[in-house]
Design a protein around this motif. Sequence first.
Motif, short mmCIF file in Angstrom:
data_model
loop_
_atom_site.label_atom_id
_atom_site.label_comp_id
_atom_site.label_asym_id
_atom_site.label_seq_id
_atom_site.Cartn_x
_atom_site.Cartn_y
_atom_site.Cartn_z
N UNK A 58 27.02 -54.39 -0.73
CA UNK A 58 27.79 -53.97 0.45
C UNK A 58 27.32 -54.79 1.65
N UNK A 59 28.10 -54.81 2.74
CA UNK A 59 27.66 -55.53 3.94
C UNK A 59 26.34 -54.98 4.48
N UNK A 60 25.59 -55.84 5.15
CA UNK A 60 24.24 -55.51 5.62
C UNK A 60 24.21 -54.29 6.53
N UNK A 61 25.18 -54.16 7.43
CA UNK A 61 25.15 -53.04 8.38
C UNK A 61 25.22 -51.70 7.67
N UNK A 62 25.98 -51.61 6.58
CA UNK A 62 26.06 -50.35 5.83
C UNK A 62 24.78 -50.12 5.02
N UNK A 63 24.22 -51.19 4.48
CA UNK A 63 22.96 -51.07 3.74
C UNK A 63 21.83 -50.62 4.67
N UNK A 64 21.80 -51.15 5.89
CA UNK A 64 20.79 -50.74 6.86
C UNK A 64 20.95 -49.28 7.25
N UNK A 65 22.18 -48.83 7.36
CA UNK A 65 22.42 -47.42 7.73
C UNK A 65 21.83 -46.48 6.68
N UNK A 66 22.09 -46.76 5.42
CA UNK A 66 21.58 -45.90 4.36
C UNK A 66 20.06 -46.01 4.26
N UNK A 67 19.54 -47.22 4.31
CA UNK A 67 18.10 -47.42 4.22
C UNK A 67 17.34 -46.79 5.37
N UNK A 68 17.84 -46.95 6.59
CA UNK A 68 17.16 -46.39 7.76
C UNK A 68 17.20 -44.87 7.74
N UNK A 69 18.31 -44.29 7.36
CA UNK A 69 18.42 -42.83 7.30
C UNK A 69 17.47 -42.23 6.28
N UNK A 70 17.46 -42.81 5.08
CA UNK A 70 16.56 -42.29 4.03
C UNK A 70 15.09 -42.55 4.37
N UNK A 71 14.79 -43.73 4.88
CA UNK A 71 13.41 -44.05 5.24
C UNK A 71 12.89 -43.14 6.36
N UNK A 72 13.72 -42.88 7.35
CA UNK A 72 13.31 -41.99 8.44
C UNK A 72 13.08 -40.57 7.92
N UNK A 73 13.94 -40.11 7.02
CA UNK A 73 13.75 -38.77 6.45
C UNK A 73 12.45 -38.66 5.69
N UNK A 74 12.13 -39.67 4.89
CA UNK A 74 10.87 -39.66 4.14
C UNK A 74 9.69 -39.68 5.09
N UNK A 75 9.72 -40.56 6.07
CA UNK A 75 8.60 -40.63 7.02
C UNK A 75 8.39 -39.30 7.72
N UNK A 76 9.46 -38.71 8.22
CA UNK A 76 9.33 -37.48 9.00
C UNK A 76 8.76 -36.33 8.18
N UNK A 77 9.22 -36.19 6.94
CA UNK A 77 8.75 -35.07 6.12
C UNK A 77 7.33 -35.32 5.62
N UNK A 78 7.02 -36.53 5.20
CA UNK A 78 5.66 -36.81 4.71
C UNK A 78 4.66 -36.71 5.86
N UNK A 79 5.01 -37.22 7.04
CA UNK A 79 4.12 -37.13 8.19
C UNK A 79 4.03 -35.69 8.68
N UNK A 80 5.16 -35.05 8.85
CA UNK A 80 5.19 -33.64 9.22
C UNK A 80 5.03 -33.35 10.70
N UNK A 81 4.63 -34.31 11.50
CA UNK A 81 4.36 -33.98 12.89
C UNK A 81 5.55 -34.26 13.80
N UNK A 82 6.22 -35.38 13.60
CA UNK A 82 7.35 -35.81 14.44
C UNK A 82 6.95 -35.83 15.91
N UNK A 83 5.69 -36.13 16.18
CA UNK A 83 5.22 -36.21 17.55
C UNK A 83 5.06 -34.86 18.22
N UNK A 84 5.20 -33.77 17.48
CA UNK A 84 5.15 -32.43 18.08
C UNK A 84 3.92 -31.65 17.67
N UNK A 85 2.92 -32.29 17.12
CA UNK A 85 1.72 -31.58 16.70
C UNK A 85 1.12 -32.22 15.48
N UNK A 86 0.23 -31.52 14.84
CA UNK A 86 -0.44 -32.03 13.66
C UNK A 86 0.42 -31.83 12.41
#
Length: 129
Positions: A26-54
């Motif tokens: 698929x075109x790069x812009x659509x690939x980036x959308x899916x990759x960034x959304x999934x990557x951000x979700x993984x980071x946020x849940x594994x980290x758990x803080x989202x800048x709001x605490x430990x």
Amino acid sequence: MLRRLLAAVAGIGLAAGVSFGLFQVVPLRYALAVGAGLGAGVFLVVDGSAGAGEGWVYHQVRPVEARIRDFLWAAGLGTALGLTLAWVTVVVELGRIGAGILVVVGSVLLANLVFLYRRPKYEEALEES
């Protein structure tokens, strides 16, 4: 600190891998959308803080099923906004670099906001239990 580092490696690795794999079909812009959304979700849940605490408080108080739902909401809505922005960049004929920046920033920002909205005050819940 180690959890945040592992979360960053997991999120960026998933985002890069998914984006590169999808870019083959698929075109790069659509690939980036899916990759960034999934990557951000993984980071946020594994980290758990989202800048709001430990992050350890999040993992100690939030059950696994709820963390999976947090990932699905954050990654799903982040990806949805990214795909919408990717379509908008096609309509307005934005270049590849501008489209990539807009799509990635929009996806990550919305995923973070959704995660922060779904993340209650775990510090208070920990004190009550």
